[in-house]
Design a protein around this motif. Structure first.
Motif, PDB file in Angstrom:
ATOM      1  N   GLY A 143       0.824  -1.205   0.000  1.00 32.75           N
ATOM      2  CA  GLY A 143       0.000   0.000   0.000  1.00 32.75           C
ATOM      3  C   GLY A 143       0.854   1.248   0.000  1.00 32.75           C
ATOM      4  O   GLY A 143       2.080   1.193  -0.092  1.00 32.75           O
ATOM      5  N   GLU A 144       0.199   2.370   0.141  1.00 31.08           N
ATOM      6  CA  GLU A 144       0.893   3.653   0.029  1.00 31.08           C
ATOM      7  C   GLU A 144       1.899   3.909   1.145  1.00 31.08           C
ATOM      8  O   GLU A 144       2.752   4.790   1.023  1.00 31.08           O
ATOM      9  CB  GLU A 144      -0.108   4.796  -0.043  1.00 31.08           C
ATOM     10  N   ASP A 145       1.834   3.150   2.233  1.00 35.11           N
ATOM     11  CA  ASP A 145       2.813   3.324   3.314  1.00 35.11           C
ATOM     12  C   ASP A 145       4.244   3.060   2.849  1.00 35.11           C
ATOM     13  O   ASP A 145       5.191   3.544   3.471  1.00 35.11           O
ATOM     14  CB  ASP A 145       2.493   2.404   4.490  1.00 35.11           C
ATOM     15  N   CYS A 146       4.398   2.305   1.773  1.00 33.66           N
ATOM     16  CA  CYS A 146       5.747   2.029   1.279  1.00 33.66           C
ATOM     17  C   CYS A 146       6.448   3.311   0.838  1.00 33.66           C
ATOM     18  O   CYS A 146       7.679   3.370   0.797  1.00 33.66           O
ATOM     19  CB  CYS A 146       5.735   1.011   0.149  1.00 33.66           C
ATOM     20  N   LEU A 147       5.689   4.356   0.535  1.00 36.17           N
ATOM     21  CA  LEU A 147       6.286   5.621   0.108  1.00 36.17           C
ATOM     22  C   LEU A 147       7.080   6.288   1.230  1.00 36.17           C
ATOM     23  O   LEU A 147       7.939   7.129   0.982  1.00 36.17           O
ATOM     24  CB  LEU A 147       5.208   6.573  -0.414  1.00 36.17           C
ATOM     25  N   LEU A 148       6.816   5.878   2.467  1.00 32.36           N
ATOM     26  CA  LEU A 148       7.533   6.425   3.617  1.00 32.36           C
ATOM     27  C   LEU A 148       8.810   5.638   3.928  1.00 32.36           C
ATOM     28  O   LEU A 148       9.623   6.076   4.748  1.00 32.36           O
ATOM     29  CB  LEU A 148       6.628   6.442   4.845  1.00 32.36           C
ATOM     30  N   ARG A 149       8.968   4.497   3.273  1.00 33.68           N
ATOM     31  CA  ARG A 149      10.140   3.657   3.513  1.00 33.68           C
ATOM     32  C   ARG A 149      11.372   4.263   2.852  1.00 33.68           C
ATOM     33  O   ARG A 149      11.286   5.102   1.969  1.00 33.68           O
ATOM     34  CB  ARG A 149       9.896   2.250   2.980  1.00 33.68           C
ATOM     35  N   ARG A 150      12.519   3.764   3.267  1.00 34.93           N
ATOM     36  CA  ARG A 150      13.781   4.221   2.683  1.00 34.93           C
ATOM     37  C   ARG A 150      14.022   3.502   1.353  1.00 34.93           C
ATOM     38  O   ARG A 150      13.666   2.340   1.190  1.00 34.93           O
ATOM     39  CB  ARG A 150      14.924   3.967   3.652  1.00 34.93           C
TER      40      ARG A 150
END
Length: 144
Positions: A65-72
């Motif tokens: 989901g879109e939370d991956c956009l916050l990953r490094r």
């Protein structure tokens, strides 16, 4: 045609890089702003530590989901980077890209990146070669 000629024809302004600690969102913005399909992951701008493509980002969005956009970036990037040399031919590079199913290849000389070629760059170079060969053959047949 060799990779060094492809880079000259394309007027390459260098390799767009992003640091491993940047967020995936930052990298996605960079891809969109520059209208490119991948970015090389590098701490020093000289050596490729990974590569992050649009495909990598879409795959992670589908998984997490879109939370991956916050990953490094380093958590999502492709770690094995295929590179080529300035002396390789368009056919050699195209064969490797096709076999590996990737579209972007950093060009490395004496251990440092000096450019990047895309499958579009290589196909364009190959079409230019074929056109010149066709013209030369036609000239020979016609007696020019």
């Amino acid at each position: 045609m060799q990779v060094q000629q492809i880079l000259k024809l394309k007027g390459d302004a260098g390799v767009v890089t992003v640091s491993p600690g940047s967020t995936v969102a930052h990298a996605a913005t960079l891809l969109a702003d520059r209208r490119i399909g991948s970015v090389v992951v590098s701490s020093d701008g000289k050596r490729a530590e990974g590569i992050l493509s649009e495909r990598d980002i879409v795959r992670e969005i589908a998984r997490q989901g879109e939370d991956c956009l916050l990953r490094r970036v380093e958590e999502v990037m492709t770690r094995t980077v295929e590179t080529c040399a300035l002396t390789e031919t368009a056919d050699q590079v195209l064969t490797r890209m096709t076999a590996g199913r990737f579209r972007h290849m950093p060009v490395v000389e004496t251990g440092e990146m000096v450019g990047i070629v895309t499958i579009g760059d290589v196909v364009k170079a190959r079409l230019t070669e074929l056109s010149m060969e066709k013209d030369a053959l036609e000239g020979m047949i016609m007696g020019y």
